[in-house]
Every structure is written in C-alpha cells, then in structure tokens.
Design an enzyme around this catalytic site. Structure first.
Site, PDB file in Angstrom:
ATOM      1  N   HIS A  12       0.847  -1.195   0.000  1.00 16.40           N
ATOM      2  CA  HIS A  12       0.000   0.000   0.000  1.00 16.40           C
ATOM      3  C   HIS A  12       0.878   1.239   0.000  1.00 16.40           C
ATOM      4  O   HIS A  12       2.094   1.149   0.254  1.00 16.40           O
ATOM      5  CB  HIS A  12      -0.890   0.010   1.257  1.00 16.40           C
ATOM      6  CG  HIS A  12      -0.087   0.160   2.509  1.00 16.40           C
ATOM      7  ND1 HIS A  12       0.539  -0.908   3.129  1.00 16.40           N
ATOM      8  CD2 HIS A  12       0.240   1.247   3.248  1.00 16.40           C
ATOM      9  CE1 HIS A  12       1.194  -0.485   4.192  1.00 16.40           C
ATOM     10  NE2 HIS A  12       1.033   0.823   4.285  1.00 16.40           N
ATOM     11  N   HIS A  35       5.625   6.263  -0.864  1.00 20.87           N
ATOM     12  CA  HIS A  35       6.390   5.029  -1.059  1.00 20.87           C
ATOM     13  C   HIS A  35       5.537   3.820  -0.709  1.00 20.87           C
ATOM     14  O   HIS A  35       4.609   3.902   0.103  1.00 20.87           O
ATOM     15  CB  HIS A  35       7.649   5.038  -0.186  1.00 20.87           C
ATOM     16  CG  HIS A  35       7.365   5.003   1.275  1.00 20.87           C
ATOM     17  ND1 HIS A  35       7.020   6.118   1.996  1.00 20.87           N
ATOM     18  CD2 HIS A  35       7.338   3.966   2.161  1.00 20.87           C
ATOM     19  CE1 HIS A  35       6.806   5.784   3.250  1.00 20.87           C
ATOM     20  NE2 HIS A  35       6.996   4.477   3.380  1.00 20.87           N
TER      21      HIS A  35
END
Ligand code: ATP
Ligand code: MG
Length: 183
Positions: free
Chosen positions: A46, A128
């Site tokens: 995620h 990220h």
C-alpha cells in the site's frame, strides 16, 4: 478513556491485486535480501497517505466526515523509483515524480488529521510502497524498476493491528476521488 477504545489508523492508497502480485513477483526475482528483512505480502502492499496512529472513535468519525467531503482528483503515477532507508529498515518502491493531485490529497488528509487532534510530522510527505521491513544492513538496489503506471480513483481508511507476526490491516472505509456529483 481506555487504550482499547482507540484504533491505529491510516489513510492509504491500495493496489489492484494483479499489480501487487506483479510487484511481488518482480521483487522476489530481483532482490537478494536476507533475513531479518521481512518482505511485505502482496495483499499488504500500500501507499500511505497519512498516518493517524491511535485514534478515538469520535476522531475517526470526524475524519470520515471530512474525507467524505473532499473533492480531490483521481491521478496516475509511475512506480519508477527505489529507495532504502537503513535506519527505518525500509526498502521501498515509489514514483520519481509525484503528481500534484497525490500531493494535494496527502496534504488534505494530513490537515484533516491535525484538525481532529492527531499531530502530523513536520517532514514532507514522501510517497512510497514498502517492499521490505527490517532491512537495516547496507545493500545495492537494482538500477531500475519495470516502471509500472498506476491509476488511483479512490483512497481508503485502514486499521492496523500490531501482532507478533507483523501488522494486520483492515479496510474500514473507502472514498472515490473526483467530484461526487460529476456527470
Ligand atoms: P510494522 O510496524 O509491523 O512494521 P507497518 O509499519 O506496516 O508494520 P503500522 O506501523 O501500523 O504498520 O503502519 C501503518 C502504515 O503507516 C505503514 O504504511 C507505515 O509505514 C505508516 N506509518 C507508521 N508509523 C508512521 C509514522 N510515525 N509516520 C508516518 N507513517 C507511519
Ligand atoms: Mg510500523
């Protein structure tokens, strides 16, 4: 209020299962990272937009009301960057260039968190996807990624439960990006 009545929450972008599986397949072929580094399972990949931490039910409800009213736009990005934060032990995949709507969404959610009494870091948002945790040793990263292009049309509120075997995530709610009544 007892600690048990709080939930550890974060706003996040989720990946389509096929993309997540492709990333994991590429990662497993490309990286030679030994224990104790822990690869993130495909179902847990995620991109966190805002970490909320321990959140009371009333704060969660306020956050949901704010999230419901946001009219941030959908966007695409290219996952063409890799990085290693040895102190945090994180190896990550992310975009070299962050599209403005992504930055605007993260900024809006951080602002919502602050309004609900959940302090946010002074450090800039750094998009990220964590590929490995507990990777504290020096390593050489692959020189490039396949450069996946990804579109995001919704964002989610997740609950994280910390267990001895790692975190367990549950999606609590999701919201579409874009004007809710656009024709
Ligand atoms: P684990 O903590 O077991 O390694 P995790 O970091 O994925 O797993 P959480 O700590 O619950 O689980 O974090 C949920 C998400 O929020 C992750 O994407 C994590 O990187 C991010 N996060 C956690 N703590 C912070 C923080 N202090 N600041 C910014 N993001 C955070
Ligand atoms: Mg963590």
């Amino acid at each position: 209020m007892p600690v048990s009545s709080t939930q550890r929450l974060f706003f996040t972008l989720t990946l389509q299962p096929t993309l997540a599986r492709n990333i994991v397949h590429w990662r497993n072929q490309t990286f030679d990272v030994q224990r104790p580094a822990r690869p993130t399972p495909a179902t847990q990949l995620h991109l966190t937009l805002a970490f909320l931490g321990d959140t009371r039910p009333a704060q969660r409800d306020s956050l949901c009301r704010i999230a419901e009213r946001l009219q941030n736009q959908p966007f695409s990005l290219t996952l063409d960057n890799l990085g290693h934060w040895p102190k945090a032990g994180i190896i990550w995949l992310g975009p070299r260039d962050s599209p403005r709507p992504l930055l605007a969404l993260a900024s809006a959610l951080r602002a919502a968190a602050v309004r609900c009494g959940l302090p946010q870091p002074a450090t800039p948002f750094s998009p990220h996807i964590t590929l490995f945790r507990r990777a504290h040793h020096p390593l050489i990263l692959p020189s490039q990624t396949p450069g996946w292009s990804v579109s995001f049309s919704h964002f989610s509120l997740y609950c994280s439960e910390l267990t001895p075997r790692g975190s367990r995530y549950t999606e609590l709610q999701r919201w579409s990006l874009g004007a809710p009544h656009a024709v």
